[in-house]
Design a protein around this motif. Structure first.
Motif, mmCIF file in Angstrom:
data_model
loop_
_atom_site.group_PDB
_atom_site.id
_atom_site.type_symbol
_atom_site.label_atom_id
_atom_site.label_comp_id
_atom_site.label_asym_id
_atom_site.label_seq_id
_atom_site.Cartn_x
_atom_site.Cartn_y
_atom_site.Cartn_z
ATOM 1 N N PHE A 58 5.256 14.185 -0.926
ATOM 2 C CA PHE A 58 3.860 14.327 -0.502
ATOM 3 C C PHE A 58 3.800 14.727 0.976
ATOM 4 O O PHE A 58 4.736 14.460 1.735
ATOM 5 N N PRO A 59 2.688 15.335 1.424
ATOM 6 C CA PRO A 59 2.536 15.644 2.849
ATOM 7 C C PRO A 59 2.552 14.352 3.669
ATOM 8 O O PRO A 59 1.702 13.477 3.483
ATOM 9 N N ALA A 60 3.502 14.222 4.572
ATOM 10 C CA ALA A 60 3.746 12.944 5.237
ATOM 11 C C ALA A 60 2.570 12.498 6.110
ATOM 12 O O ALA A 60 2.177 11.323 6.081
ATOM 13 N N GLN A 61 2.014 13.399 6.892
ATOM 14 C CA GLN A 61 0.943 12.987 7.796
ATOM 15 C C GLN A 61 -0.286 12.518 7.027
ATOM 16 O O GLN A 61 -0.898 11.498 7.365
ATOM 17 N N PRO A 116 0.804 -1.232 0.000
ATOM 18 C CA PRO A 116 0.000 0.000 0.000
ATOM 19 C C PRO A 116 0.831 1.274 0.000
ATOM 20 O O PRO A 116 0.401 2.294 -0.552
ATOM 21 N N ILE A 117 2.030 1.246 0.598
ATOM 22 C CA ILE A 117 2.899 2.426 0.574
ATOM 23 C C ILE A 117 3.304 2.728 -0.861
ATOM 24 O O ILE A 117 3.157 3.843 -1.367
ATOM 25 N N LEU A 118 3.831 1.706 -1.517
ATOM 26 C CA LEU A 118 4.335 1.875 -2.880
ATOM 27 C C LEU A 118 3.213 2.230 -3.859
ATOM 28 O O LEU A 118 3.362 3.124 -4.700
ATOM 29 N N VAL A 119 2.082 1.553 -3.767
ATOM 30 C CA VAL A 119 0.993 1.772 -4.723
ATOM 31 C C VAL A 119 0.343 3.135 -4.511
ATOM 32 O O VAL A 119 -0.028 3.814 -5.474
ATOM 33 N N GLU A 120 0.220 3.576 -3.266
ATOM 34 C CA GLU A 120 -0.306 4.928 -3.021
ATOM 35 C C GLU A 120 0.627 5.967 -3.626
ATOM 36 O O GLU A 120 0.170 6.945 -4.247
ATOM 37 N N ALA A 121 1.946 5.768 -3.471
ATOM 38 C CA ALA A 121 2.904 6.697 -4.082
ATOM 39 C C ALA A 121 2.772 6.682 -5.594
ATOM 40 O O ALA A 121 2.779 7.741 -6.242
ATOM 41 N N ALA A 122 2.637 5.504 -6.179
ATOM 42 C CA ALA A 122 2.495 5.401 -7.635
ATOM 43 C C ALA A 122 1.243 6.117 -8.127
ATOM 44 O O ALA A 122 1.274 6.827 -9.144
ATOM 45 N N ALA A 123 0.136 5.941 -7.414
ATOM 46 C CA ALA A 123 -1.106 6.598 -7.817
ATOM 47 C C ALA A 123 -0.971 8.113 -7.760
ATOM 48 O O ALA A 123 -1.448 8.830 -8.654
ATOM 49 N N ARG A 124 -0.321 8.624 -6.739
ATOM 50 C CA ARG A 124 -0.152 10.076 -6.618
ATOM 51 C C ARG A 124 0.801 10.616 -7.691
ATOM 52 O O ARG A 124 0.602 11.732 -8.183
ATOM 53 N N ILE A 125 1.805 9.840 -8.043
ATOM 54 C CA ILE A 125 2.708 10.262 -9.114
ATOM 55 C C ILE A 125 1.961 10.360 -10.433
ATOM 56 O O ILE A 125 2.066 11.364 -11.152
ATOM 57 N N ILE A 126 1.202 9.339 -10.774
ATOM 58 C CA ILE A 126 0.458 9.363 -12.034
ATOM 59 C C ILE A 126 -0.595 10.463 -12.031
ATOM 60 O O ILE A 126 -0.913 11.042 -13.073
ATOM 61 N N ALA A 127 -1.112 10.784 -10.848
ATOM 62 C CA ALA A 127 -2.089 11.878 -10.738
ATOM 63 C C ALA A 127 -1.439 13.249 -10.859
ATOM 64 O O ALA A 127 -2.133 14.276 -10.817
ATOM 65 N N GLY A 128 -0.114 13.290 -10.995
ATOM 66 C CA GLY A 128 0.583 14.561 -11.170
ATOM 67 C C GLY A 128 0.891 15.287 -9.885
ATOM 68 O O GLY A 128 1.179 16.493 -9.903
ATOM 69 N N GLU A 129 0.899 14.585 -8.744
ATOM 70 C CA GLU A 129 1.100 15.240 -7.455
ATOM 71 C C GLU A 129 2.556 15.312 -7.029
ATOM 72 O O GLU A 129 2.866 15.928 -6.002
ATOM 73 N N ALA A 130 3.465 14.670 -7.773
ATOM 74 C CA ALA A 130 4.871 14.635 -7.370
ATOM 75 C C ALA A 130 5.729 15.436 -8.335
ATOM 76 O O ALA A 130 5.490 15.429 -9.547
ATOM 77 N N PRO A 131 6.762 16.112 -7.846
ATOM 78 C CA PRO A 131 7.735 16.742 -8.743
ATOM 79 C C PRO A 131 8.533 15.669 -9.482
ATOM 80 O O PRO A 131 8.471 14.485 -9.145
ATOM 81 N N THR A 132 9.294 16.085 -10.456
ATOM 82 C CA THR A 132 10.209 15.171 -11.115
ATOM 83 C C THR A 132 11.536 15.138 -10.356
ATOM 84 O O THR A 132 11.802 15.985 -9.505
ATOM 85 N N GLY A 133 12.355 14.147 -10.673
ATOM 86 C CA GLY A 133 13.634 13.988 -9.999
ATOM 87 C C GLY A 133 13.613 12.793 -9.075
ATOM 88 O O GLY A 133 12.640 12.026 -9.026
ATOM 89 N N VAL A 134 14.706 12.601 -8.334
ATOM 90 C CA VAL A 134 14.835 11.490 -7.394
ATOM 91 C C VAL A 134 14.300 11.926 -6.041
ATOM 92 O O VAL A 134 14.856 12.822 -5.395
ATOM 93 N N LEU A 135 13.214 11.303 -5.618
ATOM 94 C CA LEU A 135 12.478 11.713 -4.424
ATOM 95 C C LEU A 135 12.115 10.506 -3.588
ATOM 96 O O LEU A 135 12.215 9.356 -4.031
ATOM 97 N N SER A 136 11.663 10.756 -2.380
ATOM 98 C CA SER A 136 11.013 9.741 -1.555
ATOM 99 C C SER A 136 9.561 10.168 -1.364
ATOM 100 O O SER A 136 9.222 11.340 -1.568
ATOM 101 N N PRO A 137 8.674 9.245 -0.968
ATOM 102 C CA PRO A 137 7.291 9.670 -0.695
ATOM 103 C C PRO A 137 7.208 10.819 0.300
ATOM 104 O O PRO A 137 6.389 11.724 0.153
ATOM 105 N N ALA A 138 8.091 10.810 1.317
ATOM 106 C CA ALA A 138 8.033 11.857 2.341
ATOM 107 C C ALA A 138 8.469 13.211 1.820
ATOM 108 O O ALA A 138 8.033 14.247 2.345
ATOM 109 N N SER A 139 9.350 13.239 0.816
ATOM 110 C CA SER A 139 9.766 14.524 0.256
ATOM 111 C C SER A 139 8.856 14.976 -0.876
ATOM 112 O O SER A 139 8.908 16.137 -1.280
#
Length: 346
Positions: free
Chosen positions: A323-326, A298-321
């Protein structure tokens, strides 16, 4: 929980691995039909008996053309990631495709950050997006909260306890391959970490909630230390695991995990805490749950869904950097998630 667009195409490489099965099931639960991929045609054909409606691609990680045509995002579940992360991520970047993996190792995170540092890319590259890596970083970021915006943190520690650890064959292969230096953060810099079993290195004692209680822990060089160091300004960052779980992991006769429910989860219980310290005040974020391998999905798939939804910047990132962690942690199906701020320490 973030939904995928119906048109999204996600490829899972190393789809026949233990953790990959949980990833496939989570993707399908969210309405996707992922592409099954890997090096072994025999193992892919065997897997397709359980997923008869999913397409198959057989290729090595270096054959990006065969693997990634028409794909929006690739999830790498094929360890050791020291061997697979860089070639697969490089092929993804060349095609503007997003990349995630499940590495718990530090070196692949360092390799990907170095490879794409300062280079404009159209992809989001997210290594270590599972239990060891993303989860500790998310908890540390949730605990640090606004502190990271107002100056250096004195210390971030990630404490994990498992009631037992029955490692998969993939975990064992990765351990055999992962022989390089490990790191922690001291005085704001990455420094080599002495092995937890080094002579004269005493264990750390930490008290967890029931049923774990007070445990002796060994300091480890895990991916969360690198992820945290890349975006949280802490003077010290360390990661620890209870010694009883480490003993099982290192014992060659410890059996692999055994499914105990219909989802394939084992009976393994875990607790992970991240503690941020500044000016004598301690903040703690904690999760508890079942099965570290299943919990990666669920951690990985939630991150993938948010990336495809356009919520993440480009580059080398972690979910915590990215998306809002809480909010990210609150969206995950853990049995317990809490944040706590303690009074000034003596």
């Amino acid at each position: 929980m973030t939904n995928f667009p119906a048109s999204a195409t996600v490829l899972v490489y190393g789809a026949y691995g233990h953790t990959a099965r949980f990833v496939l099931d989570e993707l399908m639960r969210r309405g996707l039909e992922p592409v099954l991929a890997g090096r072994s045609s025999e193992r892919l054909l065997s897997l397709s008996a359980d997923y008869p409606d999913l397409s198959i691609r057989t290729a090595d990680v270096a054959d990006a053309h065969a693997l990634l045509s028409g794909v929006d995002l690739v999830i790498n579940c094929a360890g050791p990631f020291a061997d697979t992360a860089l070639p697969l991520a490089a092929g993804a970047v060349q095609r503007g495709i997003h990349y995630l993996d499940l590495s718990a190792e530090q070196q692949p995170v360092l390799n990907l950050a170095a490879e794409f540092q300062g280079i404009p890319i159209a992809s989001t590259i997210m290594p270590a997006a599972g239990f060891f890596g993303a989860l500790g970083d998310l908890l540390a970021t949730a605990a640090a909260d606004d502190w990271a915006e107002t100056g250096d943190l004195e210390e971030i520690s990630v404490f994990t306890a498992l009631d037992h650890w029955h490692p998969t064959s993939g975990t064992r292969r990765t351990g055999e391959r992962n022989t390089g230096l490990r790191f922690k953060v001291a005085d704001g810099n990455l420094v080599p970490l002495a092995p937890s079993h080094s002579p004269g290195k005493p264990p750390v004692s930490w008290t967890f909630p029931a049923p774990f209680g007070t445990c002796e822990l060994g300091e480890l060089g895990l991916a969360e230390t690198i992820c945290i160091s890349r975006h949280l300004p802490a003077q010290r960052v360390s990661s620890y695991l209870n010694l009883s779980a480490l003993t099982e992991l290192r014992d060659p006769v410890t059996p692999p995990p055994t499914a105990t429910d219909a989802t394939g989860r084992s009976a393994q219980r875990f607790v992970m805490e991240a503690v941020a310290l500044r000016d004598g005040v301690r903040r703690t974020a904690r999760v508890q749950g079942q099965d570290i391998y299943a919990s990666s999905a669920p951690i990985l798939v939630e991150a993938a869904a948010r990336i495809i939804a356009g919520e993440a910047p480009t580059g080398v990132l972690s979910p915590a950097s990215a998306f809002p962690a809480q909010g990210f942690l609150a969206s995950l199906p853990f049995e317990h998630f809490s944040l706590n701020t303690e009074a000034t320490l003596p």
